[in-house]
Design a protein around this motif. Sequence first.
Motif, mmCIF file in Angstrom:
data_model
loop_
_atom_site.group_PDB
_atom_site.id
_atom_site.type_symbol
_atom_site.label_atom_id
_atom_site.label_comp_id
_atom_site.label_asym_id
_atom_site.label_seq_id
_atom_site.Cartn_x
_atom_site.Cartn_y
_atom_site.Cartn_z
ATOM 1 N N PHE A 1 -0.534 40.504 39.245
ATOM 2 C CA PHE A 1 -1.070 40.032 40.515
ATOM 3 C C PHE A 1 -2.050 38.915 40.159
ATOM 4 O O PHE A 1 -3.216 39.157 39.858
ATOM 5 N N ALA B 1 7.647 55.777 40.654
ATOM 6 C CA ALA B 1 6.315 55.629 40.055
ATOM 7 C C ALA B 1 5.498 56.884 40.293
ATOM 8 O O ALA B 1 4.819 57.387 39.388
ATOM 9 N N ARG C 1 -5.877 45.652 48.392
ATOM 10 C CA ARG C 1 -5.222 45.446 47.097
ATOM 11 C C ARG C 1 -3.712 45.557 47.231
ATOM 12 O O ARG C 1 -2.973 44.774 46.639
ATOM 13 N N ALA C 2 -3.257 46.526 48.048
ATOM 14 C CA ALA C 2 -1.811 46.664 48.241
ATOM 15 C C ALA C 2 -1.261 45.404 48.917
ATOM 16 O O ALA C 2 -0.197 44.907 48.534
ATOM 17 N N LEU D 1 7.635 43.175 43.527
ATOM 18 C CA LEU D 1 8.329 44.137 42.683
ATOM 19 C C LEU D 1 7.334 44.953 41.849
ATOM 20 O O LEU D 1 7.448 46.170 41.729
ATOM 21 N N ALA D 2 6.347 44.249 41.295
ATOM 22 C CA ALA D 2 5.342 44.942 40.493
ATOM 23 C C ALA D 2 4.526 45.888 41.378
ATOM 24 O O ALA D 2 4.159 46.979 40.946
ATOM 25 N N ALA D 3 4.266 45.480 42.618
ATOM 26 C CA ALA D 3 3.541 46.363 43.531
ATOM 27 C C ALA D 3 4.323 47.658 43.695
ATOM 28 O O ALA D 3 3.774 48.759 43.611
ATOM 29 N N GLU D 4 5.616 47.508 43.897
ATOM 30 C CA GLU D 4 6.464 48.674 44.132
ATOM 31 C C GLU D 4 6.506 49.607 42.929
ATOM 32 O O GLU D 4 6.357 50.817 43.092
ATOM 33 N N ARG E 1 1.890 40.300 48.069
ATOM 34 C CA ARG E 1 1.991 38.848 48.122
ATOM 35 C C ARG E 1 2.226 38.260 46.724
ATOM 36 O O ARG E 1 3.094 37.425 46.535
ATOM 37 N N ASP E 2 1.478 38.730 45.737
ATOM 38 C CA ASP E 2 1.536 38.125 44.405
ATOM 39 C C ASP E 2 2.774 38.529 43.615
ATOM 40 O O ASP E 2 3.302 37.722 42.847
ATOM 41 N N ALA E 3 3.226 39.755 43.749
ATOM 42 C CA ALA E 3 4.384 40.225 42.967
ATOM 43 C C ALA E 3 4.884 41.513 43.607
ATOM 44 O O ALA E 3 4.459 42.599 43.224
ATOM 45 N N PHE F 1 7.052 44.473 32.579
ATOM 46 C CA PHE F 1 8.203 43.589 32.758
ATOM 47 C C PHE F 1 8.338 42.630 31.580
ATOM 48 O O PHE F 1 7.343 42.246 30.966
ATOM 49 N N HIS G 1 -3.301 53.064 42.619
ATOM 50 C CA HIS G 1 -2.944 53.204 44.029
ATOM 51 C C HIS G 1 -2.319 54.559 44.341
ATOM 52 O O HIS G 1 -2.674 55.207 45.325
ATOM 53 N N VAL H 1 -6.156 49.291 50.552
ATOM 54 C CA VAL H 1 -5.261 48.613 51.502
ATOM 55 C C VAL H 1 -5.168 47.124 51.165
ATOM 56 O O VAL H 1 -4.079 46.560 51.045
ATOM 57 N N VAL I 1 -2.427 42.260 48.816
ATOM 58 C CA VAL I 1 -2.393 41.121 47.887
ATOM 59 C C VAL I 1 -1.345 41.360 46.794
ATOM 60 O O VAL I 1 -0.662 40.435 46.362
ATOM 61 N N ALA I 2 -1.197 42.610 46.384
ATOM 62 C CA ALA I 2 -0.189 42.931 45.370
ATOM 63 C C ALA I 2 1.198 42.562 45.884
ATOM 64 O O ALA I 2 2.004 41.980 45.159
ATOM 65 N N ASN J 1 4.382 50.061 40.855
ATOM 66 C CA ASN J 1 3.071 50.685 40.667
ATOM 67 C C ASN J 1 2.731 51.628 41.812
ATOM 68 O O ASN J 1 1.585 52.036 41.970
ATOM 69 N N VAL K 1 3.199 51.192 45.241
ATOM 70 C CA VAL K 1 2.911 50.701 46.588
ATOM 71 C C VAL K 1 4.200 50.763 47.415
ATOM 72 O O VAL K 1 5.203 50.148 47.048
ATOM 73 N N MET L 1 -5.629 38.343 41.592
ATOM 74 C CA MET L 1 -6.593 39.444 41.546
ATOM 75 C C MET L 1 -7.312 39.419 40.205
ATOM 76 O O MET L 1 -6.801 38.871 39.230
#
Lengths: 250, 326
Positions: A91, A77, B193-194, B203-206, B199-201, A85, A105, B191, B196-197, B208, B210, A94
């Motif tokens: 999220f 990234a 946001r990372a 793979l999507a955090a990564e 926790r919520d998803a 996806f 980020h 921090v 919660v990201a 993006n 994180v 959020m």
Amino acid sequence: MAGLLEVGDLSLAFGGIKAIEGVSLSVLESETLAVIGPNGSGKTSLFNCITGIYRPTSGAIAFHGASLLGHTPDEIARAGVARTFQNLRLFHNMTVLDNLMVGRHLHFAKNLAAAALRLRAEEIRHRSRCEEIIEFLNLEPVRKSRAGDCPYGVQKRVELGRALATEPRLLLLDEPVSGLTQEEKEEFGYWVHEIRGRFRITVLFVEHDLRFASRLADRMVALDHGVKIAEGTPAEVQRHPEVVKAYVGN
Amino acid sequence: MDLIESYREDLRFARRPIARVLLALLVAGLVALPWFAPDHLVFLATLVALYSIGVMGQNLLIGYTGQISFAQAAFLAIGAFTFGHLRIWGLPFPLALAGAGALAALVGVLVGFPSLRLKGPYLAIATLGFGVAVYQVFVNFEALSGGRTGLAIAKLKPMFGLSAAHTQYYVYLLLVTAFTLVTYNLVSSYVGRAFVAIRDADLAAEVNGVNLTRYKLLAFAVSSFYTGVHGALYAQVLGHIDPQIFNLLESLTLFVAVVVGGIASIEGSILGALFVIAVPKLLADYRELVPIIYGLGILLVLMFEPLGLYGGWLKTRLYFRNWPFR
Ligand SMILES: Nc1ncnc2c1ncn2[C@@H]1O[C@H](COP(=O)(O)OP(=O)(O)OP(=O)(O)O)[C@@H](O)[C@H]1O
Ligand SMILES: [Mg+2]
């Protein structure tokens, strides 16, 4: 000429299942390339290899001349590859705005002390970038809504916005308009077009809707059973006997 | 309104005027508490203050980052005994406190490593195992725990002409205020946001950007720091510690406080701390009922109000705000 993304002789196997078999393709700078193929032909797997989620069994992936193999998704990234996806991964708890902020980020200086002390100059700067994207994608009415509460079509837009917020050089869209109404598809087509025109981002997308795909794409690649069966202009690819067989045979 | 101005407005702490008024009243009430409340209430408030710190820490890990851990008691013990030894070696209170938090954070990073591979119940079991191991270490190594007699911890010196109990109350009030503010700041920053990201998803955090390793370990480090400080402050209140104090029930207590108070909520963490202090106090004559109430609390929350006590409060507030229209 070497493309922005070069995939060479890529293979991926899950035990006995060969998801991708010796696929080579290149995505040229600032073009829009569509990947088509029947269900289970390896399109998503290809995206997962490029973004570091799957580790290919063999082959090469180079982005802007540097290999992506062995890098984690977050490093990829940071190198400038963003994606959405096929089955949305937002999220959920959020706000829409915060979803986009996660996209920012990788541009944060990440000063922990500043975060703890509420020094927010950087935060404000990134928020203004997100607001631009929110405006571009008409997300103003939902910017403070919980992403999980938004309708499906809006969620698709939020995910696109989040990917744009990373300011990628290459954007991978996995079935961006699946499940959308005809009207929403038109809108989405406009945005994908603008992403290329306005943001100068190279786009690689997977799509089942061949009409939609051929309208947007400069070139098209077709996969079947993990093998590349055709490549060329959208018209050429759709007329290709192998492609016709793959689709009719399905 | 100018866009930049509206961002500033958004980012401000306690945005609505009514929130600021209520906050001011709350702070004034807490500062004035020792003047009008009997000493045993001041003592309870002291406990709520120190528990709030640990619960907030656990909420950062469990509620915000979604990493279910049952090693709370281990970090309490590490914080408490580190603090005890550092005080005995002559370090002043603030340094001993920082040392307790820092060592707990360090161990927290080590405990965090399994979280890179394990998810959900598997991680919970791994951390539970770690908690039991630490408990055994303290029980069996007398050099660490002070043996049968435990560790005696010197009381805080009274300051500003206040009684010892009141001095302690104000010190703890100051600390919990600082921790609360820092927590608010963290969760509203990149921090939080990372976290919660993830926790919520995850793979999507990564994809993006994180870094999962870094932020999971950071969550463990920060939460363990808070929990270590909680352990140290608890040791200070007790004046005497032995390993038996930091048993599995203590881990469960913090977990219950997080869930009943409200997942991923700072206000909820404080309400949760209040809950786990108040319940044993109200049931002083029926101690054996306490775990039952805790279990019921978790059940009720999971069934009816996933956001816990704080969620309940939000709904009540919404009800009155919209009254009489619903
Ligand atoms: N994680 C996995 N484990 C095992 N097999 C997998 C995995 N991911 C994909 N496959 C298999 O690889 C093949 C290609 O799947 P992939 O998801 O890439 O197809 P696709 O072209 O995206 O299909 P669709 O159009 O349905 O989205 C399928 O046979 C699928 O079952
Ligand atoms: Mg797919």
